[in-house]
Design an enzyme around this catalytic site. Structure first.
Site, PDB file in Angstrom:
ATOM      1  N   GLU A 249       0.846  -1.204   0.000  1.00 52.11           N
ATOM      2  CA  GLU A 249       0.000   0.000   0.000  1.00 52.11           C
ATOM      3  C   GLU A 249       0.871   1.239   0.000  1.00 52.11           C
ATOM      4  O   GLU A 249       2.095   1.149   0.204  1.00 52.11           O
ATOM      5  CB  GLU A 249      -0.946  -0.026   1.214  1.00 52.11           C
ATOM      6  CG  GLU A 249      -2.036  -1.079   1.051  1.00 52.11           C
ATOM      7  CD  GLU A 249      -2.976  -1.209   2.227  1.00 52.11           C
ATOM      8  OE1 GLU A 249      -2.987  -0.329   3.083  1.00 52.11           O
ATOM      9  OE2 GLU A 249      -3.701  -2.213   2.264  1.00 52.11           O
TER      10      GLU A 249
ATOM     11  N   HIS B 104      -9.217   9.452   2.640  1.00 55.24           N
ATOM     12  CA  HIS B 104      -8.769   8.346   1.786  1.00 55.24           C
ATOM     13  C   HIS B 104      -8.914   8.814   0.339  1.00 55.24           C
ATOM     14  O   HIS B 104      -9.952   9.367  -0.031  1.00 55.24           O
ATOM     15  CB  HIS B 104      -9.617   7.101   2.032  1.00 55.24           C
ATOM     16  CG  HIS B 104      -9.006   5.858   1.471  1.00 55.24           C
ATOM     17  ND1 HIS B 104      -8.913   5.631   0.123  1.00 55.24           N
ATOM     18  CD2 HIS B 104      -8.427   4.800   2.072  1.00 55.24           C
ATOM     19  CE1 HIS B 104      -8.314   4.459  -0.077  1.00 55.24           C
ATOM     20  NE2 HIS B 104      -8.005   3.941   1.092  1.00 55.24           N
TER      21      HIS B 104
ATOM     22  N   ARG C 182      -0.900   8.965   1.714  1.00 57.18           N
ATOM     23  CA  ARG C 182      -2.271   9.385   1.394  1.00 57.18           C
ATOM     24  C   ARG C 182      -2.476  10.881   1.304  1.00 57.18           C
ATOM     25  O   ARG C 182      -3.320  11.348   0.547  1.00 57.18           O
ATOM     26  CB  ARG C 182      -3.210   8.850   2.472  1.00 57.18           C
ATOM     27  CG  ARG C 182      -3.425   7.409   2.279  1.00 57.18           C
ATOM     28  CD  ARG C 182      -4.587   6.931   3.047  1.00 57.18           C
ATOM     29  NE  ARG C 182      -4.612   5.494   2.841  1.00 57.18           N
ATOM     30  CZ  ARG C 182      -5.148   4.641   3.654  1.00 57.18           C
ATOM     31  NH1 ARG C 182      -5.720   5.064   4.755  1.00 57.18           N
ATOM     32  NH2 ARG C 182      -5.140   3.377   3.371  1.00 57.18           N
TER      33      ARG C 182
ATOM     34  N   HIS D  26     -11.663   9.555   6.271  1.00 59.06           N
ATOM     35  CA  HIS D  26     -11.434   8.129   6.485  1.00 59.06           C
ATOM     36  C   HIS D  26     -10.927   7.801   7.880  1.00 59.06           C
ATOM     37  O   HIS D  26     -11.360   6.822   8.484  1.00 59.06           O
ATOM     38  CB  HIS D  26     -10.403   7.669   5.440  1.00 59.06           C
ATOM     39  CG  HIS D  26     -10.085   6.223   5.465  1.00 59.06           C
ATOM     40  ND1 HIS D  26     -11.034   5.241   5.254  1.00 59.06           N
ATOM     41  CD2 HIS D  26      -8.912   5.555   5.653  1.00 59.06           C
ATOM     42  CE1 HIS D  26     -10.460   4.046   5.298  1.00 59.06           C
ATOM     43  NE2 HIS D  26      -9.173   4.209   5.562  1.00 59.06           N
TER      44      HIS D  26
ATOM     45  N   ARG E  77      -1.305   9.069   8.964  1.00 60.46           N
ATOM     46  CA  ARG E  77      -1.154   7.627   9.235  1.00 60.46           C
ATOM     47  C   ARG E  77      -0.683   6.864   8.002  1.00 60.46           C
ATOM     48  O   ARG E  77      -1.197   7.061   6.903  1.00 60.46           O
ATOM     49  CB  ARG E  77      -2.504   7.074   9.675  1.00 60.46           C
ATOM     50  CG  ARG E  77      -2.510   5.586   9.911  1.00 60.46           C
ATOM     51  CD  ARG E  77      -3.900   5.133  10.288  1.00 60.46           C
ATOM     52  NE  ARG E  77      -4.804   5.299   9.177  1.00 60.46           N
ATOM     53  CZ  ARG E  77      -5.250   4.305   8.421  1.00 60.46           C
ATOM     54  NH1 ARG E  77      -4.874   3.074   8.640  1.00 60.46           N
ATOM     55  NH2 ARG E  77      -6.090   4.540   7.443  1.00 60.46           N
TER      56      ARG E  77
HETATM   57  C1  SIN Z   1      -7.588   0.579   2.402  1.00 62.95           C
HETATM   58  O1  SIN Z   1      -7.866  -0.591   2.193  1.00 62.95           O
HETATM   59  O2  SIN Z   1      -7.226   1.353   1.548  1.00 62.95           O
HETATM   60  C2  SIN Z   1      -7.735   1.086   3.808  1.00 62.95           C
HETATM   61  C3  SIN Z   1      -6.588   0.674   4.604  1.00 62.95           C
HETATM   62  C4  SIN Z   1      -6.355   1.668   5.688  1.00 62.95           C
HETATM   63  O3  SIN Z   1      -7.035   2.672   5.773  1.00 62.95           O
HETATM   64  O4  SIN Z   1      -5.415   1.453   6.459  1.00 62.95           O
END
Ligand code: SIN
Length: 535
Positions: free
Chosen positions: A117, A240, A286, A347, A382
């Site tokens: 991610e 998000h 993010r 988010h 975060r």
């Molecule tokens: C996501 O699946 O993008 C959310 C994961 C997160 O917010 O840590």
């Protein structure tokens, strides 16, 4: 009045994990607003970040977390939470959580299938396809419901904490219980405990568009603030980057894991744009990606941008993201052949009740764990998938701390009876329209004035409007019989005002707090937490 050794508010990963541990040491009650599984945890898609592979290391995970946090992480807290992770993951597996695995080599070997991610330099996200939260939540709910030592009070809403100061004692304020409204009967119960654990999650519902479920109304932060606890860093609300954009889709997240598996961010003409904003492109942290999407929408006047994974084999996409595939299909979008329309949405709350990694807050007897707490793990932004990790590590550490500090069974320091809830002259709410109107007004003004990009003028506007709304909601609270709607509205307006006050005080841009009036980071004046408490 009922007395418990431990009272927990909230039923996500942090609250339920804590309850299971606490039940081995004393009597436990969980207070939760709706059905037990209705929590932010249940909707987490991406997974839980943890170092489990030989190609990864604690140092790398710590470095990524600190980088994402833009200077505001507490390195000791980051270290503790990350290094405690593997032991807590083993406990999840023991209660039946199944993380995805993949084949390795020709000898039939298997290993964890780790996702990637934004902001992570390695693949380290354990997941159960794209429904990791649901997998964890249902295993925890099964374990809690099978445990006769836990009173699981579903459809009960915490009204307020009871402190010795509110009872009129002048020295040594501490939390000694709480009032909880039983939705079905309308009765308000008094629960006494000198270990109250808030695990109430975040406050996404303070914004018009959010990936959070309806329960995320900032109850923990609002109650703790009213009780006098210190609140930190509430200006850092994480948006998000990719929430599904469709008129009939309510708050549906498109996991960051889609970008981790090669999904491209494109505009309406199919042009990639993320690289213009950060060298890591769509896999930057993010704050950058959400701002990039926001800026492109403003620049082009388009209502959304697009996330395109259609270049990947259709079988892979359906198998890795079954939940996202099915959901998008319900709205007429086949993600194996079409780009997904996306917009940023609120988010995650990176700030919260100021707490140690053991959940200790500034108010004796009150603990905060998970999203509602601000430990310094997230700093100003975060790192994706660090939150489930924080929740489960804090649950374990809070238990350890309480046992060391004051084992159950020893006489309570404050063992007096607590007063019953007084209904006074309150009558039933006569005009629900006032509640819904105020609720909508708060969410829209927060979206318009306190969103991804802020200015002093917009923040001032928000502050003035919120002051009036707070007065109105407070009158409502005193004059009418409490209902969950009234309580949520009261918490929502309180948390909105705390976010605005925190944002006003930070005259710089850092991580998730970006203001056009102070576009640079100012380490000389603002390399510190923003702290707020009720005076
Ligand atoms: C996501 O699946 O993008 C959310 C994961 C997160 O917010 O840590």
């Amino acid at each position: 009045m009922k007395t418990y050794d431990f009272v927990i508010v909230g039923s996500g990963i942090a609250g339920l994990s804590f309850a299971l541990k606490a039940s081995q040491h004393g009597t436990v009650a969980i207070v939760t607003k709706r059905a037990g599984e209705e929590s932010n945890t249940n909707y987490a898609q991406g997974g839980i970040a943890c170092v489990t592979s030989d190609e990864d290391s604690f140092e790398l995970h710590i470095k990524d977390t600190l980088e994402s946090g833009a200077g505001l992480c507490d390195e000791a807290a980051v270290r503790t939470i990350i290094t405690d992770g593997p032991a807590r993951i083993r406990e999840l597996v023991e209660i039946g959580v199944h993380f995805d695995e993949r084949d390795v080599g020709d000898a039939g070997g298997r290993e964890l299938d780790l996702g990637r991610e934004g902001g992570h330099s390695k693949r380290r996200v354990l997941h159960a396809r794209d429904v990791t939260g649901r997998e964890i939540e249902s295993a925890l709910i099964r374990a809690v419901k099978a445990n006769p030592d836990i009173s699981f009070l579903e459809n009960h809403t915490a009204v307020d904490l009871i402190t010795t100061a509110k009872l009129g004692y002048v020295t040594g304020n501490r939390c000694v219980g709480l009032y909880a409204l039983e939705e079905r009967t309308g009765d308000v119960h008094t629960l006494r405990s000198d270990r109250i654990v808030l695990a109430t999650g975040g406050c996404g519902k303070v914004y018009l568009y959010t990936t959070n479920p309806a329960v995320s109304t900032g109850d923990g932060v609002a109650m703790a603030w009213r009780a006098g606890a210190t609140i930190a860093n509430m200006e850092f609300i994480q948006f998000h980057p990719t929430c599904l954009y469709h008129p009939e889709a309510r708050s549906f997240l498109i996991s960051e894991a889609v970008r981790g598996e090669g999904g491209r961010l494109v505009d309406g003409a199919g042009r990639e744009f993320a690289q213009k904003y950060h060298s890591r492109g769509a896999l930057a942290s993010r704050d950058f990606v959400a701002r990039a999407i926001d800026a492109e929408m403003k620049r082009t006047g388009e209502r959304c941008m697009f996330l395109d994974i259609s270049h990947k084999p259709a079988d892979f996409v359906r198998d890795r993201f079954p939940n996202i595939y099915e959901n998008c299909l319900r709205f007429g979008i086949d993600i194996t052949t079409q780009p997904i329309p996306v917009v940023p949405a609120a988010h995650y709350q990176c700030g919260g009740i100021k707490a140690t990694v053991d959940g200790k807050t500034s108010l004796a007897g009150l603990f905060a764990i998970g999203e509602v707490a601000c430990t310094g793990l997230h700093g100003a932004n975060r790192l994706a998938s660090n939150s489930l990790l924080e929740g489960i590590v804090m649950a374990d550490r809070a238990m350890g701390f309480m046992l060391r500090d004051r084992p159950p069974g020893r006489a309570d320091e404050f063992a007096h009876a607590l007063p019953d809830w007084k209904r006074g002259g309150a009558v039933d709410v006569d005009e629900m329209v006032v509640i819904y109107h105020n609720w909508d007004e708060i969410r829209r003004l927060m979206w318009d004035y306190v969103g991804i990009v802020r200015t002093d003028k917009r923040l001032q506007r928000a502050a003035t409007r919120l002051m009036n709304l707070q007065r109105e909601v407070q009158e409502f609270y005193w004059n009418f019989r409490v209902t969950t709607d009234v309580l949520e509205l009261r918490n929502l307006v309180t948390v909105a005002a705390i976010i605005v006050d925190s944002a006003v005080s930070r005259k710089e841009s850092r991580g998730l707090h970006y203001t056009l009036d102070y576009p640079d980071m100012d380490d000389n004046r603002f390399l510190k937490d923003s702290l707020i408490w009720r005076t």
